[in-house]
Design an enzyme around this catalytic site. Structure first.
Site, PDB file in Angstrom:
ATOM      1  N   HIS A  73      23.131 -19.506  -5.582  1.00 53.25           N
ATOM      2  CA  HIS A  73      22.654 -18.141  -5.344  1.00 53.25           C
ATOM      3  C   HIS A  73      22.370 -17.490  -6.692  1.00 53.25           C
ATOM      4  CE1 HIS A  73      22.722 -14.439  -2.595  1.00 53.25           C
ATOM      5  NE2 HIS A  73      22.369 -14.001  -3.802  1.00 53.25           N
ATOM      6  N   ASP A 130      14.318 -13.155 -11.072  1.00 56.64           N
ATOM      7  CA  ASP A 130      14.034 -11.896 -11.770  1.00 56.64           C
ATOM      8  C   ASP A 130      15.284 -11.225 -12.303  1.00 56.64           C
ATOM      9  OD1 ASP A 130      14.756 -11.523  -9.141  1.00 56.64           O
ATOM     10  OD2 ASP A 130      13.187 -10.077  -8.662  1.00 56.64           O
ATOM     11  N   GLY A 185      17.362  -7.914  -0.381  1.00 55.23           N
ATOM     12  CA  GLY A 185      17.015  -6.498  -0.480  1.00 55.23           C
ATOM     13  C   GLY A 185      18.126  -5.584  -0.006  1.00 55.23           C
ATOM     14  N   GLU A 227      27.243  -7.812   2.586  1.00 53.66           N
ATOM     15  CA  GLU A 227      27.379  -7.287   1.218  1.00 53.66           C
ATOM     16  C   GLU A 227      27.375  -5.765   1.294  1.00 53.66           C
ATOM     17  OE1 GLU A 227      25.188  -7.710  -3.156  1.00 53.66           O
ATOM     18  OE2 GLU A 227      24.069  -8.154  -1.329  1.00 53.66           O
ATOM     19  N   ASP A 284      24.542 -14.921  -8.792  1.00 51.94           N
ATOM     20  CA  ASP A 284      23.657 -13.899  -8.247  1.00 51.94           C
ATOM     21  C   ASP A 284      22.559 -13.547  -9.263  1.00 51.94           C
ATOM     22  OD1 ASP A 284      22.586 -12.215  -6.372  1.00 51.94           O
ATOM     23  OD2 ASP A 284      24.111 -10.670  -6.532  1.00 51.94           O
TER      24      ASP A 284
END
Length: 338
Positions: A15, A19, A170, A200, A277
């Site tokens: 994960h 960007d 998102g 989350e 992440d």
């Protein structure tokens, strides 16, 4: 603890967002390639790329992605960014990762989603390490249904040609998981593996929804700990969690790492994995994440090895690659940790 984490080169990161993992050096290199003049100092750039300690929640955390996306709008920069990230991961002991990004966010200068994905795949091929793969993210929102469905179509075309899965990412708290059922149905119909950001910013019901919609893995999923029935659903279904400790601390899901339920979930039988992440946004890497957990919870070598094996099994890699990864882990931990 006998294993020196700093010396390991058998690590995984399932994960990690492209960007959110553009390093300072990479940003400057990509800006030059794209013809963007960088007038900020290194300290100022870091403030643009990294989340502050006072970050309030996931929505503020997500604001950090707009800046690096500006240098990821050409085929050349997208390709180079993937290669640079893999090089940095390899230097940090990562043997395999599944790099995720949303093709629709890289079309601001006229690229199609297909061209974006082709550029990312070319970045995989430019790297000396050929094991890394891509996950294509659909995005939570209220006016991008067409773009999301196009992402699934592109994923179908490049499945097993560099792309291994589709994700939904998102602002989970603003756009509930169930609202994107059409994305899940299309991916499932095409036989594309699904991982979904859930549990989350939204509660355990989001995890339950993702599982019922066909997710074979859950991004984060940490709030499943709040509901015994959802937790049992993960255990019974063997659904792995892509857990990202530092990121969850950044977004204030927990005030302190001692509250993080990864070890408790592991002991219950959940297939937990450890991931970054966003290496740059969260100023982390996979070794930092593992050391944080090991030192906080006194994790021994046997459990650490088991968590790495969870990552191998949870990965969307092919069977031969999984065998190779298991052998790498066994070799570095030694037969004494069977």
């Amino acid at each position: 603890m006998g294993i020196d984490i700093d010396k390991l080169s058998c690590l995984l990161d399932l994960h990690i967002h492209l960007d959110g993992s553009i390093s300072l050096d990479s940003y400057k290199k990509l800006a030059e390639i794209q013809g963007i003049k960088v007038e900020l100092s290194d300290d100022e750039l870091i403030k643009k790329l990294q989340v502050p300690e006072g970050c309030k929640d996931l929505n503020e955390y997500l604001d950090k992605f707009e800046f690096p996306l500006k240098v990821l709008q050409t085929k050349e920069t997208i390709s180079e960014s993937v290669k640079c990230l893999i090089d940095e991961q390899t230097a940090g002991g990562v043997m395999y990762s599944e790099i995720r990004f949303a093709p629709q966010l890289h079309t601001n200068s006229g690229l199609t989603q297909e061209e974006v994905v082709e550029a990312a795949i070319s970045g995989l091929k430019k790297s000396d390490i050929k094991m890394h793969k891509l996950i294509l993210c659909c995005m939570r929102g209220d006016n991008n249904k067409e773009e999301n469905l196009k992402t699934v179509e592109v994923a179908k075309k490049y499945l097993n040609k560099g792309v291994v899965a589709v994700d939904l990412a998102g602002a989970e708290g603003l756009f509930p998981t169930y609202d994107f059922k059409d994305v899940f149905e299309k991916a499932t119909a095409y036989g594309i593996p699904l991982t979904v950001h859930a549990g989350e910013a939204d509660g355990p019901e989001s995890v339950d929804c993702a599982v019922r919609c066909g997710a074979s893995r859950i991004g984060h999923g940490v709030r499943a700990w709040e509901n015994d029935a959802v937790l049992q659903e993960l255990i019974d279904g063997g659904i792995p969690l892509e857990m990202c400790p530092t990121s969850n601390l950044n977004t204030k899901l927990f005030n302190d790492i001692s509250q993080y339920p990864l070890v408790d979930m592991y002991k219950k039988g959940v297939k937990v994995t450890v991931n970054t992440d966003n290496m740059t946004v969260s100023d982390t890497n996979i070794k930092k994440e593992l050391k944080l957990l090991v030192h906080t919870f006194n994790i021994d070598d046997i459990m650490l090895k088991d968590i790495l094996f969870n990552g191998v099994e949870a990965s969307f890699a092919d069977g031969d690659t999984k065998i190779l990864m298991r052998k790498r882990i066994e070799a570095e931990f030694g037969v004494g940790y069977e």
